[in-house]
Write an enzyme that holds these catalytic residues in place. Structure first.
Site, PDB file in Angstrom:
ATOM      1  N   ASN A  12       1.026  -1.153   0.040  1.00  0.00           N
ATOM      2  CA  ASN A  12      -0.040  -0.047  -0.018  1.00  0.00           C
ATOM      3  C   ASN A  12       0.961   1.249  -0.055  1.00  0.00           C
ATOM      4  OD1 ASN A  12      -1.815   1.892   0.492  1.00  0.00           O
ATOM      5  ND2 ASN A  12      -2.510   1.175   2.589  1.00  0.00           N
ATOM      6  N   LYS A  14       0.178   4.275  -0.261  1.00  0.00           N
ATOM      7  CA  LYS A  14      -0.565   5.426   0.359  1.00  0.00           C
ATOM      8  C   LYS A  14      -0.370   6.586  -0.556  1.00  0.00           C
ATOM      9  CE  LYS A  14       0.044   3.100   4.772  1.00  0.00           C
ATOM     10  NZ  LYS A  14      -0.172   3.192   6.335  1.00  0.00           N
ATOM     11  N   HIS A  98      -9.507   1.036   5.042  1.00  0.00           N
ATOM     12  CA  HIS A  98      -8.025   1.169   5.827  1.00  0.00           C
ATOM     13  C   HIS A  98      -8.386   2.197   6.882  1.00  0.00           C
ATOM     14  CE1 HIS A  98      -4.155   2.308   6.694  1.00  0.00           C
ATOM     15  NE2 HIS A  98      -3.768   1.298   5.948  1.00  0.00           N
ATOM     16  N   GLU A 100      -6.638   4.344   8.049  1.00  0.00           N
ATOM     17  CA  GLU A 100      -6.477   5.651   8.006  1.00  0.00           C
ATOM     18  C   GLU A 100      -7.736   6.334   7.322  1.00  0.00           C
ATOM     19  OE1 GLU A 100      -2.745   5.278   5.697  1.00  0.00           O
ATOM     20  OE2 GLU A 100      -1.826   4.727   7.577  1.00  0.00           O
ATOM     21  N   GLU A 169      -5.031  -5.071  10.541  1.00  0.00           N
ATOM     22  CA  GLU A 169      -3.940  -3.965  10.793  1.00  0.00           C
ATOM     23  C   GLU A 169      -4.369  -3.226  12.060  1.00  0.00           C
ATOM     24  OE1 GLU A 169      -2.228  -2.784   6.727  1.00  0.00           O
ATOM     25  OE2 GLU A 169      -3.999  -1.242   7.151  1.00  0.00           O
ATOM     26  N   GLY A 175       2.861   2.407  10.765  1.00  0.00           N
ATOM     27  CA  GLY A 175       3.710   3.232  10.584  1.00  0.00           C
ATOM     28  C   GLY A 175       4.687   4.053  11.763  1.00  0.00           C
ATOM     29  N   SER A 214       3.637  -2.154  10.104  1.00  0.00           N
ATOM     30  CA  SER A 214       5.175  -2.227  10.360  1.00  0.00           C
ATOM     31  C   SER A 214       5.698  -3.643   9.966  1.00  0.00           C
ATOM     32  CB  SER A 214       5.656  -1.887  11.968  1.00  0.00           C
ATOM     33  OG  SER A 214       5.168  -0.473  12.177  1.00  0.00           O
TER      34      SER A 214
HETATM   35  P1  13P Z   1       3.279   0.259   7.580  1.00  0.00           P
HETATM   36  O1  13P Z   1       3.836  -0.888   7.023  1.00  0.00           O
HETATM   37  O2  13P Z   1       3.995   1.537   7.105  1.00  0.00           O
HETATM   38  O3  13P Z   1       3.257   0.316   9.064  1.00  0.00           O
HETATM   39  O4  13P Z   1       1.806   0.580   7.226  1.00  0.00           O
HETATM   40  C1  13P Z   1       0.907  -0.309   7.049  1.00  0.00           C
HETATM   41  C2  13P Z   1      -0.241  -0.081   6.274  1.00  0.00           C
HETATM   42  O5  13P Z   1      -1.059   0.629   6.966  1.00  0.00           O
HETATM   43  C3  13P Z   1      -0.553  -0.960   5.172  1.00  0.00           C
HETATM   44  O6  13P Z   1      -1.994  -0.797   4.763  1.00  0.00           O
END
Ligand code: 13P
Length: 254
Positions: A12, A14, A98, A100, A169, A175, A214
């Site tokens: 992803n 983003k 997601h 976010e 997740e 992150g 992560s």
């Molecule tokens: P990270 O791997 O940067 O923690 O992000 C995970 C994520 O949100 C994948 O959709």
């Protein structure tokens, strides 16, 4: 991982990598991936890079996903993108719900369910994300939260003909560099699979459940070794071809 489910490693991106750098990354992945040996490899670029990245990957084993969609097929929804538009741009998958999107853009279980159904009816394969915040984990509410998010899409998934995936997740691991331990991931994945089994054993057996938060080359093997972890949804480490491909290689070994 369970050998009856093909592993999935999805990146992803983003809001990183537009068309130019996204195509460079896609070209590196294409060049260096080699034979994915049964691992489904997916990248999810931003909307503006989707068509160019899809063209770059055309004929390769790497599939492309959208990061979000609108539930309506078309209409006066300024700034939004439909499932059919994603598909036309070359996506075969789409990430839905997601954290976010849920936390920063007001998505709810109801809108996630509508988007999941819209993706499926347009022939896109949804990766539906669920996960608890740190506050919810600390309050002992992890299973409540994750299972109720998953329950909201159960009907759509049961009707999907097995083309979907779920992703666990934990918000506190995204992150932050702080991944869930293999035991923490497996505990939640096993509960999600038990929930799917309440609908049907076939749904439980056929649904890939990815872990995200992560995931890096150095922790991927331990996470992917868990019986109910069928792959990874990778953020930061998917922005670098070598790191992402090292995670794909970990899936080969798992
Ligand atoms: P990270 O791997 O940067 O923690 O992000 C995970 C994520 O949100 C994948 O959709």
């Amino acid at each position: 991982m369970n050998p009856s489910r093909a592993p999935i490693i999805a990146g992803n991106w983003k809001m990183q990598h537009g068309g130019r750098s996204g195509c460079e990354l896609a070209a590196s992945l294409r060049r260096e991936l080699g034979d994915p040996r049964g691992v489904t490899v997916i990248v999810a670029p931003p909307f503006t890079a989707l068509a160019a990245v899809s063209a770059e990957l055309d004929g390769s084993p790497i599939a492309v996903a959208g990061q979000n969609l609108h539930a309506a097929p078309s209409g006066a929804f300024t700034g939004e993108i439909s499932a059919a538009m994603l598909s036309e741009a070359g996506a075969s998958w789409v990430i839905v719900g997601h954290s976010e999107r849920r936390q920063l853009f007001g998505e709810t279980d109801a809108s996630v369910a509508q988007k999941t159904a819209a993706a499926l009816s347009a022939g896109l394969r949804p990766i539906v994300c669920v996960g608890e915040t740190l506050e919810e984990r600390d309050a002992g509410r992890t299973f409540d939260v994750v299972l109720s998010q998953a329950r909201a899409v159960l009907d759509a998934l049961a009707a999907s003909g097995g083309v979907h995936a779920l992703a666990y997740e934990p918000v506190w691991a995204i992150g932050t560099g702080r991944n869930a331990t293999a035991a923490q991931a497996e505990e939640v994945h096993a509960r999600l699979r038990a929930l799917l089994a309440e609908t049907s054993p076939a749904l439980a057996a056929s649904t890939p459940i990815l872990y995200g938060g992560s995931v890096k080359p150095d922790n991927a093997s331990a996470l992917l070794a868990c019986a109910n972890v069928d792959g990874a949804l990778v953020g930061g480490a998917s922005l670098d071809a070598a790191q992402f491909l090292a995670i794909v290689a970990a899936a080969h070994r798992a």
